[in-house]
Design a protein around this motif. Structure first.
Motif, mmCIF file in Angstrom:
data_model
loop_
_atom_site.group_PDB
_atom_site.id
_atom_site.type_symbol
_atom_site.label_atom_id
_atom_site.label_comp_id
_atom_site.label_asym_id
_atom_site.label_seq_id
_atom_site.Cartn_x
_atom_site.Cartn_y
_atom_site.Cartn_z
ATOM 1 N N LEU A 30 58.883 36.989 6.454
ATOM 2 C CA LEU A 30 57.669 37.139 7.260
ATOM 3 C C LEU A 30 56.736 35.954 7.055
ATOM 4 N N ARG A 31 56.612 35.522 5.814
ATOM 5 C CA ARG A 31 55.762 34.369 5.503
ATOM 6 C C ARG A 31 56.311 33.117 6.202
ATOM 7 N N ASP A 32 57.620 32.920 6.133
ATOM 8 C CA ASP A 32 58.235 31.756 6.787
ATOM 9 C C ASP A 32 58.047 31.818 8.307
ATOM 10 N N PHE A 33 58.156 33.021 8.864
ATOM 11 C CA PHE A 33 58.009 33.193 10.310
ATOM 12 C C PHE A 33 56.598 32.793 10.743
ATOM 13 N N ILE A 34 55.614 33.261 10.001
ATOM 14 C CA ILE A 34 54.224 32.923 10.332
ATOM 15 C C ILE A 34 54.011 31.416 10.234
ATOM 16 N N ILE A 35 54.499 30.820 9.161
ATOM 17 C CA ILE A 35 54.331 29.377 8.967
ATOM 18 C C ILE A 35 54.969 28.602 10.113
ATOM 19 N N ASN A 36 56.189 28.958 10.487
ATOM 20 C CA ASN A 36 56.911 28.218 11.521
ATOM 21 C C ASN A 36 56.241 28.310 12.885
ATOM 22 N N ILE A 37 55.713 29.481 13.216
ATOM 23 C CA ILE A 37 55.049 29.629 14.511
ATOM 24 C C ILE A 37 53.714 28.908 14.521
ATOM 25 N N VAL A 38 52.881 29.142 13.492
ATOM 26 C CA VAL A 38 51.542 28.553 13.473
ATOM 27 C C VAL A 38 51.606 27.029 13.344
ATOM 28 N N ALA A 39 52.661 26.524 12.723
ATOM 29 C CA ALA A 39 52.814 25.072 12.573
ATOM 30 C C ALA A 39 52.837 24.365 13.919
ATOM 31 N N THR A 40 53.401 25.019 14.932
ATOM 32 C CA THR A 40 53.517 24.383 16.250
ATOM 33 C C THR A 40 52.537 24.947 17.281
ATOM 34 N N LYS A 41 52.192 26.228 17.144
ATOM 35 C CA LYS A 41 51.325 26.862 18.141
ATOM 36 C C LYS A 41 49.856 26.908 17.708
ATOM 37 N N GLU A 42 49.587 26.604 16.433
ATOM 38 C CA GLU A 42 48.253 26.630 15.843
ATOM 39 C C GLU A 42 47.731 28.064 15.705
ATOM 40 N N GLY A 43 46.613 28.207 15.006
ATOM 41 C CA GLY A 43 46.045 29.527 14.772
ATOM 42 C C GLY A 43 45.504 29.645 13.366
ATOM 43 N N HIS A 44 45.215 30.877 12.947
ATOM 44 C CA HIS A 44 44.680 31.147 11.613
ATOM 45 C C HIS A 44 45.845 31.368 10.654
ATOM 46 N N LEU A 45 45.923 30.550 9.632
ATOM 47 C CA LEU A 45 47.107 30.553 8.770
ATOM 48 C C LEU A 45 46.878 31.218 7.416
ATOM 49 N N GLY A 46 45.946 30.690 6.640
ATOM 50 C CA GLY A 46 45.816 31.066 5.237
ATOM 51 C C GLY A 46 45.602 32.542 5.010
ATOM 52 N N ALA A 47 44.756 33.164 5.840
ATOM 53 C CA ALA A 47 44.417 34.572 5.616
ATOM 54 C C ALA A 47 45.639 35.468 5.762
ATOM 55 N N SER A 48 46.458 35.231 6.774
ATOM 56 C CA SER A 48 47.646 36.064 6.985
ATOM 57 C C SER A 48 48.701 35.844 5.903
ATOM 58 N N LEU A 49 48.832 34.613 5.427
ATOM 59 C CA LEU A 49 49.801 34.348 4.358
ATOM 60 C C LEU A 49 49.429 35.104 3.087
ATOM 61 N N ILE A 89 57.110 38.103 20.911
ATOM 62 C CA ILE A 89 56.101 37.442 21.752
ATOM 63 C C ILE A 89 54.999 36.805 20.909
ATOM 64 N N PHE A 90 55.211 36.760 19.603
ATOM 65 C CA PHE A 90 54.158 36.225 18.740
ATOM 66 C C PHE A 90 53.872 34.757 19.035
ATOM 67 N N HIS A 91 54.849 34.044 19.571
ATOM 68 C CA HIS A 91 54.637 32.627 19.894
ATOM 69 C C HIS A 91 53.586 32.428 20.979
ATOM 70 N N THR A 92 53.200 33.514 21.677
ATOM 71 C CA THR A 92 52.155 33.400 22.716
ATOM 72 C C THR A 92 50.769 33.655 22.136
ATOM 73 N N ASN A 93 50.681 33.847 20.846
ATOM 74 C CA ASN A 93 49.420 34.168 20.182
ATOM 75 C C ASN A 93 48.331 33.155 20.528
ATOM 76 N N ARG A 94 47.177 33.662 20.995
ATOM 77 C CA ARG A 94 45.982 32.872 21.296
ATOM 78 C C ARG A 94 46.142 31.983 22.523
ATOM 79 N N GLN A 95 47.218 32.181 23.287
ATOM 80 C CA GLN A 95 47.419 31.375 24.487
ATOM 81 C C GLN A 95 47.046 32.161 25.735
ATOM 82 N N LEU A 96 46.797 31.453 26.821
ATOM 83 C CA LEU A 96 46.458 32.087 28.084
ATOM 84 C C LEU A 96 47.535 33.096 28.460
#
Length: 595
Positions: A30-49, A89-96
């Motif tokens: 789960l941690r790796d998944f969050i890192i990989n998505i946020v690395a390219t799509k941006e967003g809030h990282l530290g708090a969720s990790l 669909i998490f890769h759409t996070n914070r997008q239009l």
């Protein structure tokens, strides 16, 4: 080779089929998944990790969504979203048109309460728990997860104060990582630190004194310890409080070591953690830096100047002054009401107070703005950062209501600078001895003047209060803009075929309005267009309509701005397009007037 556990989990029902011994592997995935998505799509990282283990444990132990879980603010809820039917669909996070960056009731049955501003979770969960009691459902669990920065807010303590005298079945989990966006501050932070270090005697526990069953502190990144304690607390009725110690950014070395920068780092290398630099050469300055550098320069010359921010020293750039004058610049924590009345108290004693609060967060201190500042006519200088559309943070964060909610307050001056020079000049003017409070609203992001610092910084000019400015003469239609959105007007006029038909006026002062200029405009033009990056209802355009009605003008007036709906997430360009105020939109509208 181990199978991928995360791919097998669609919802918490699937999660609860796993053996407890498998959960550390799931946490890593789960941690790796969050890192990989946020690395390219941006967003809030530290708090969720930091709350990966807690997130898994909560959904593993409790019967969500029947048991009700509320995340305070929601910066830390990415893992929750991924485990609750939104992984694909998490890769759409914070997008239009994608999923929100915060929990939303309309998005999922697992999002039991919409959040985005801090310190609401305890009150919400208490309300849910009392409702369950009234319905005779005494077995349902109600859980709030709140951070150590958020729990210091007044509303959180109001919730704790009430909960402690009820028999409501609720669990408050304190996610204590000693940081919000910036490091936590205040006496409560020191108290929590002493508890963590074992310096506070058990009998002197402040939470236990409020009639909570207190447990902890325990390691919130030890999944087995968390599960064991949650199972124990699940059997206990009444108000309970679990103190967890977590590490913000857990699992990514750079995020652990630089927690402020990795709260929302932008794009970064998922393997190394290195932030991918954006070229800032030859770019205009950020408006927040114009504020921060200007107030620092003014403070060097005037010892009566003080700066105040509620937990946003980095985001507001007040940190420049805090570093230079630590005794004259204050981070008061997530406490907007306190920030406003603290400012009023200082102003009452002759200090020149710049109170920097994001536009959306000033809503939380509306009563204090009216009663403690405006009613007493104290000249507090409100600097409203992130005014207008702010982009990917969405509906909870857009600063589009300030013009409407401030314009109706007596004694309040409201100014929206067109660009960096005007922001610098109004900040300078405000400390020359205004007789009223003033709200200065400016947008998120960069300005429009590439070499502002070298060409203009420190070259101050006083601004005449309430005076509009003609930026461009024209023959048929007058465009009245307020604030930085006026730059879109200038760009659009440069693209149309008959720009000579349009005059453009900058109404930086929404209150007081320049009525002399308005009389001239209404006498000269049959068509008038107003444009703002705030709500059309009650905003700048409404003020112009009120003027026209008062003086019986019959000119055709078109109002452009934010429509009467909550605007979701997307880039600022996308959202301006949807609201009809982008450069392309304006070009089409102006062209239609020329035909």
């Amino acid at each position: 080779m181990k199978s991928n556990l995360l791919e097998q989990i669609h919802n918490p029902i699937d999660l609860r089929q796993l053996d407890e011994a498998q959960l550390p592997q799931l946490a890593q995935e789960l941690r790796d998944f969050i890192i990989n998505i946020v690395a390219t799509k941006e967003g809030h990282l530290g708090a969720s990790l930091g709350v990966v283990e807690l997130t898994i444990a909560l959904h593993y132990v409790f019967n969500t969504p029947e048991d009700l879980l509320v995340w305070d603010v929601g910066h830390q809820a990415y893992g929750h979203k991924i485990l609750t039917e939104r992984r694909t669909i998490f890769h759409t996070n914070r997008q239009l048109n994608g999923i929100s960056g915060f929990p939303r009731r309309s998005e999922s049955i697992y999002d039991t309460f919409g959040v985005g501003h801090s310190s609401t979770s305890i009150s919400a969960v208490l309300g849910m728990a009392i409702a369950s009691n009234l319905k005779g459902d005494f077995e349902k669990q109600h859980i709030a997860v709140i951070g150590d920065a958020s729990i210091a807010s007044g509303m959180a303590f109001e919730g704790l104060n009430h909960a402690g005298v009820t028999d409501a079945n609720l669990l408050v989990i304190l996610n204590d990582n000693a940081i919000g966006i910036d490091p936590s501050v205040g006496a409560l932070k020191k108290y929590l630190t002493s508890v963590k270090e074992g310096k506070n005697p058990k009998q002197n526990n402040m939470i236990r004194s409020l009639n909570f069953n207190y447990s902890g502190p325990i390691d919130g990144n030890d999944i087995f310890a968390v599960i064991k304690e949650l199972k124990r607390l699940k059997k206990i009725k009444g108000p309970k409080f679990l103190h967890l110690i977590t590490t913000k950014g857990k699992g990514l070395q750079q995020a652990e070591e630089n927690q402020v920068k990795y709260h929302a780092p932008g794009k970064f290398d998922a393997t190394t953690g290195e932030i991918i630099p954006k070229s800032e050469e030859h770019l205009p300055p950020k408006y927040q830096d114009v504020f921060g550098l200007t107030i620092l320069d003014l403070a060097k010359k005037n010892e009566k100047i003080v700066g105040i921010t509620p937990a946003m020293p980095s985001g507001s750039s007040l940190k420049f002054m805090m570093d230079a004058f630590p005794k004259r610049a204050f981070d008061v924590g997530i406490a907007e009401q306190h920030a406003v009345t603290l400012s009023a108290g200082m102003a009452a004693q002759g200090m020149i107070v710049y109170c920097n609060i994001y536009s959306t967060f000033l809503q939380r201190a509306y009563d204090q703005v009216i009663h403690d500042v405006a009613l007493q006519n104290l000249p507090v200088i409100f600097c409203l950062d992130r005014a207008g559309l702010v982009g990917e943070d969405g509906a909870t964060h857009h600063g589009v209501f300030d013009l409407a909610y401030l314009r109706c307050i007596p004694n309040m001056i409201i100014h929206a600078p067109l660009n960096e020079i005007e922001l610098q000049n109004i900040l300078y003017t405000a400390q020359l001895g205004l007789e009223h409070p003033i709200a200065i609203r400016y947008p998120r992001g960069r300005g429009v003047i590439n070499d502002w610092k070298n060409l203009h910084f420190g070259k101050y000019e006083a601004i005449e209060i309430g005076k509009a400015k003609c930026l461009k003469n024209g023959s048929k239609t007058a465009i009245l803009s307020s604030g930085a959105i006026g730059n879109n007007v200038t760009l659009a006029l440069a693209k149309i075929k008959q720009p000579e038909n349009f005059a453009h006026y900058d109404f930086a002062f929404i209150k007081p309005l320049d009525e002399n200029e308005l009389h001239t405009i209404f006498d000269q033009f049959e068509s008038i267009i107003t444009i703002e990056d705030g709500t059309i209802k009650g905003g700048f355009g409404s003020a112009v309509l009120e003027f026209a009605a008062t003086y019986h003008y019959s000119s055709k007036i078109q109002l452009l701005g934010i429509p009467d709906q909550f605007i979701e997430q997307g880039s600022i360009d996308e959202l301006q397009q949807n609201c009809g105020i982008s450069v392309d939109n304006l070009e089409m509208i102006f062209s239609s007037y020329s035909n």
